[in-house]
Design an enzyme around this catalytic site. Structure first.
Site, PDB file in Angstrom:
ATOM      1  N   GLU A   1     -14.829  36.089   1.763  1.00 34.77           N
ATOM      2  CA  GLU A   1     -14.943  34.635   1.854  1.00 34.77           C
ATOM      3  C   GLU A   1     -15.597  34.129   0.588  1.00 34.77           C
ATOM      4  OE1 GLU A   1     -17.042  33.230   5.321  1.00 34.77           O
ATOM      5  OE2 GLU A   1     -15.870  34.490   6.673  1.00 34.77           O
TER       6      GLU A   1
ATOM      7  N   ASN B  89     -19.095  38.047   1.949  1.00 30.35           N
ATOM      8  CA  ASN B  89     -18.899  36.604   1.996  1.00 30.35           C
ATOM      9  C   ASN B  89     -19.888  36.027   1.005  1.00 30.35           C
ATOM     10  OD1 ASN B  89     -17.156  37.174   4.047  1.00 30.35           O
ATOM     11  ND2 ASN B  89     -18.435  36.317   5.678  1.00 30.35           N
TER      12      ASN B  89
ATOM     13  N   TRP C 133     -12.181  31.016   1.440  1.00 25.93           N
ATOM     14  CA  TRP C 133     -12.537  30.400   2.723  1.00 25.93           C
ATOM     15  C   TRP C 133     -12.455  28.911   2.520  1.00 25.93           C
ATOM     16  CZ3 TRP C 133     -13.306  32.171   7.580  1.00 25.93           C
ATOM     17  CH2 TRP C 133     -13.732  31.214   8.514  1.00 25.93           C
TER      18      TRP C 133
ATOM     19  N   HIS D 109     -15.702  38.428  14.709  1.00 27.33           N
ATOM     20  CA  HIS D 109     -16.168  37.350  13.834  1.00 27.33           C
ATOM     21  C   HIS D 109     -17.090  36.456  14.666  1.00 27.33           C
ATOM     22  CE1 HIS D 109     -15.424  35.161   9.906  1.00 27.33           C
ATOM     23  NE2 HIS D 109     -16.117  34.276  10.594  1.00 27.33           N
TER      24      HIS D 109
ATOM     25  N   GLU E 147     -16.380  24.564  11.673  1.00 23.80           N
ATOM     26  CA  GLU E 147     -17.324  25.372  10.889  1.00 23.80           C
ATOM     27  C   GLU E 147     -18.531  25.760  11.745  1.00 23.80           C
ATOM     28  OE1 GLU E 147     -17.346  26.850   7.978  1.00 23.80           O
ATOM     29  OE2 GLU E 147     -15.277  26.263   7.545  1.00 23.80           O
TER      30      GLU E 147
ATOM     31  N   TYR F 298     -21.084  32.536  -1.319  1.00 21.42           N
ATOM     32  CA  TYR F 298     -20.923  31.100  -1.566  1.00 21.42           C
ATOM     33  C   TYR F 298     -21.814  30.556  -2.674  1.00 21.42           C
ATOM     34  CZ  TYR F 298     -18.136  30.965   2.689  1.00 21.42           C
ATOM     35  OH  TYR F 298     -17.153  31.171   3.617  1.00 21.42           O
TER      36      TYR F 298
ATOM     37  N   TYR G  90     -13.663  22.977   4.346  1.00 22.13           N
ATOM     38  CA  TYR G  90     -13.540  24.067   3.385  1.00 22.13           C
ATOM     39  C   TYR G  90     -12.079  24.414   3.110  1.00 22.13           C
ATOM     40  CZ  TYR G  90     -18.525  25.323   3.404  1.00 22.13           C
ATOM     41  OH  TYR G  90     -19.880  25.321   3.239  1.00 22.13           O
TER      42      TYR G  90
ATOM     43  N   ARG H 290      -6.566  37.000   6.030  1.00 22.49           N
ATOM     44  CA  ARG H 290      -7.646  37.597   6.812  1.00 22.49           C
ATOM     45  C   ARG H 290      -7.928  36.697   8.008  1.00 22.49           C
ATOM     46  NH1 ARG H 290     -13.428  36.425   6.310  1.00 22.49           N
ATOM     47  NH2 ARG H 290     -14.644  38.042   7.336  1.00 22.49           N
TER      48      ARG H 290
ATOM     49  N   GLU I 172     -20.397  39.537   8.653  1.00 17.67           N
ATOM     50  CA  GLU I 172     -21.771  39.198   8.255  1.00 17.67           C
ATOM     51  C   GLU I 172     -22.877  39.365   9.308  1.00 17.67           C
ATOM     52  OE1 GLU I 172     -21.756  34.359   8.129  1.00 17.67           O
ATOM     53  OE2 GLU I 172     -20.657  35.244   6.472  1.00 17.67           O
TER      54      GLU I 172
END
Ligand SMILES: *[C@@H]1O[C@H](CO)[C@@H](O)[C@H](O)[C@H]1NC(C)=O
Ligand SMILES: *[C@@H]1O[C@H](CO)[C@@H](O)[C@H](O)[C@H]1NC(C)=O
Ligand SMILES: *[C@@H]1O[C@H](CO)[C@@H](O)[C@H](O)[C@H]1NC(C)=O
Ligand SMILES: *[C@@H]1O[C@H](CO)[C@@H](O)[C@H](O)[C@H]1NC(C)=O
Ligand SMILES: *[C@@H]1O[C@H](CO)[C@@H](O)[C@H](O)[C@H]1NC(C)=O
Length: 509
Positions: free
Chosen positions: A402, A331, A444, A143, A451, A333, A460, A99, A189
């Protein structure tokens, strides 16, 4: 035996242990499920003023010294020059999908109109490399890197003028790349981007207003602009989906979706107000985007708390937006704990309207603004997000776009990341077994990148990139080796073929 060889043997023994305790293998996932990794254009490419690319608002932002580490992505991971070896590395690692995003200002430097032939060539080259290697391609159109000229001309996502320009840009991408690309995400996002770009001012265009900014903003309105930006984004997204359906879908047979930032929220206490606050958090964070897409309007609680500051859809717009997606990308985390925060009567930003405080662990102090930067692992939270999206939004196909961890170890021995990825992948499998329609998982990030919130302060990557070295060498971390073993060797078989595995690891990377 050299120190390096010894290091790899230790790594290798560790990989085996992990594999042995996983309890599942690649083949436990559905046949059409894909595993991959992600990057994005500004974070990966560098070459910001090369071959006709015009500045995006990220260049303006970083060149004004607005990153915490004062960094820029002028070179980043140098993907503009190193893409060929990187696409080979993707394939050698055993990834099934990749991606990445297209830089609008590289493809169409004026924001609209003429296509930059060098930009077109670059993305065609990447796509051809991936096709040649049988890697499934997932492209994000936007993005979070807007051509600066469009920010200058009409303030980007704050103006409905962007709908036409974004649709025309997407048209070029579908026309030029759609013969080889069938997985398209319009926007990455938009929910958290609105909060950080127009509420706290942490991301470009860095707009906010007192007292809500985290940085010093010279323009903006944190109480209104995040809502305007998301509203425009939804209209632009729907316009792109309509274009694809009308002009390309029959022939190209692709799918178009949108991506949201998702954390799981637990109530901090079982009190009624905290339980309600937790639901509000979900309605704002997911519902802001998904209610319009699934039901044609914003959630009731948003209308109530935001009031006249929340733009409304006309009937025609509502019809256009409803059902305008083939899949949802998330996404994900971390999880948070949510506390009720009384609705204040004065000016409110999004967090104020949501009327919550949250914290990333039970013992942390509450956060009232923007996103926390420190993350603790909670694999169960991913499963809960997936199950919630099924229950609340009609079981849409979902891609985990992600998921990853900032390792506390910047070197190669990122055991914390291996733990994180393996347990989150296990949690994804649990969700699939419970009937959730999850179609893919992307770590990700494929390699260390610039970042968005922290520049080069956090890593990451499955692959380490040495940003101090002009040639930006890539080195496999333990996590890359682990992921590769999981995908290629079908995980539990690693233990059975130790010697072979060791040889393979050393020859492949
Ligand atoms: C890697 O880190 C783990 C702990 O996270 C440690 O136990 C192990 O010895 C380290 N391995 C090497 C080769 O440094
Ligand atoms: C904001 O501006 C004030 C006053 O000029 C300064 O002291 C402060 O360091 C700035 N904060 C940031 C985050 O730039
Ligand atoms: C933000 O917009 C609202 C609604 O138009 C207005 O009442 C408020 O004064 C604005 N705030 C700033 C800082 O401009
Ligand atoms: C997370 O960040 C907060 C605020 O910066 C800090 O107080 C807290 O100790 C951190 N928690 C962890 C688990 O690192
Ligand atoms: C992967 O491993 C599982 C369990 O060991 C086995 O049942 C399956 O057939 C293997 N699949 C492939 C493609 O090797």
């Amino acid at each position: 035996m050299g120190a390096t060889a010894f290091f790899y043997i230790l790594l290798f023994l560790w990989v085996q242990d992990t594999a042995a305790t996983l309890g599942f293998t690649r083949s436990d996932f559905p046949q059409d499920f894909v595993f991959g990794a992600s990057t994005s254009a500004y974070q990966y490419e560098g070459a910001v003023s090369e071959d006709g690319r015009s500045p995006s608002f990220w260049d303006t932002f970083t060149h004004a010294g607005k990153m915490p580490d004062k960094s820029t992505a002028d070179v980043a991971a140098d993907g503009y020059h190193k893409y060929k070896e990187d696409m080979k590395l993707i394939s050698d690692t055993g990834l099934e999908a990749y991606r990445f995003s297209i830089s609008w200002s590289r493809l169409i430097p004026n924001g609209r109109g003429a296509v930059n032939p060098k930009g077109l060539q670059y993305y065609n080259n990447i796509i051809d490399e991936l096709v040649k290697r049988g890697i499934q391609i997932h492209i994000t159109l936007y993005h979070l890197d807007l051509p600066q000229c469009l920010e200058d001309e009409y303030e980007g996502w704050l103006s409905p003028k962007i709908i036409e320009d974004f649709t025309a840009y997407a048209d070029v991408c579908f026309r030029e790349f759609g013969d080889r690309v069938t997985y398209w995400t319009t926007v990455n996002e938009p929910n958290i981007a609105a909060i950080t770009s127009y509420g706290s001012g942490q991301l470009p265009p860095g707009r906010c207003s007192d007292p809500f900014g985290i940085t010093n903003c010279t323009a903006g309105n944190s109480t209104t602009e995040p809502y305007i930006a998301v509203h425009t984004t939804l209209l632009a997204h729907a316009s792109v989906v309509r274009l694809y359906k009308a002009k390309y879908k029959a022939e190209q047979k692709g799918v178009v979706g949108i991506n949201i930032y998702s954390f799981w929220s637990y109530p901090f206490t079982q009190s009624t107000v905290d339980l309600e606050a937790t639901q509000r958090c979900k309605d704002f964070m997911y519902g802001w985007i998904l209610w319009p897409l699934v039901f044609g309007d914003y959630p009731q609680v948003m209308k109530k708390n935001v009031g006249y500051r929340l733009p409304s859809f006309t009937k025609v717009q509502s019809e256009l937006i409803k059902d305008s997606f083939d899949f949802i990308g998330i996404n994900h985390y971390y999880s948070v704990y949510v506390n009720d925060r009384p609705l204040e009567t004065g000016a409110r930003d999004v967090m104020g309207d949501m009327s919550i405080y949250y914290r990333v662990s039970r013992t942390d102090p509450p956060v009232g603004k923007a996103a926390p930067t420190n993350v603790t692992s909670d694999p169960k939270g991913l499963q809960l997000v997936l199950e919630y999206l099924k229950d609340a939004y009609g079981n849409p196909p979902i891609y985990i776009h992600e998921n990853g961890l900032e390792s506390t170890n910047g070197g190669l021995n990122d055991t914390d990341r291996v733990d994180y990825l393996s347990t989150y992948i296990g949690s994804t499998l649990d969700a699939i077994r419970n009937g959730i329609n999850v179609k893919g998982y992307f770590a990700w990030a494929f390699m260390d990148l610039f970042e968005l919130l922290s520049g080069y302060q956090s890593n990451y990557g499955l692959y380490r990139v040495d940003f101090d070295d002009e040639s930006r060498p890539r080195q496999a971390r333990l996590s890359a080796r682990w992921y590769s073993g999981f995908l290629k060797k079908n995980a539990s078989s690693i233990r059975l073929s130790r010697v072979q595995e060791d040889l393979t690891l050393n020859t492949v990377f």
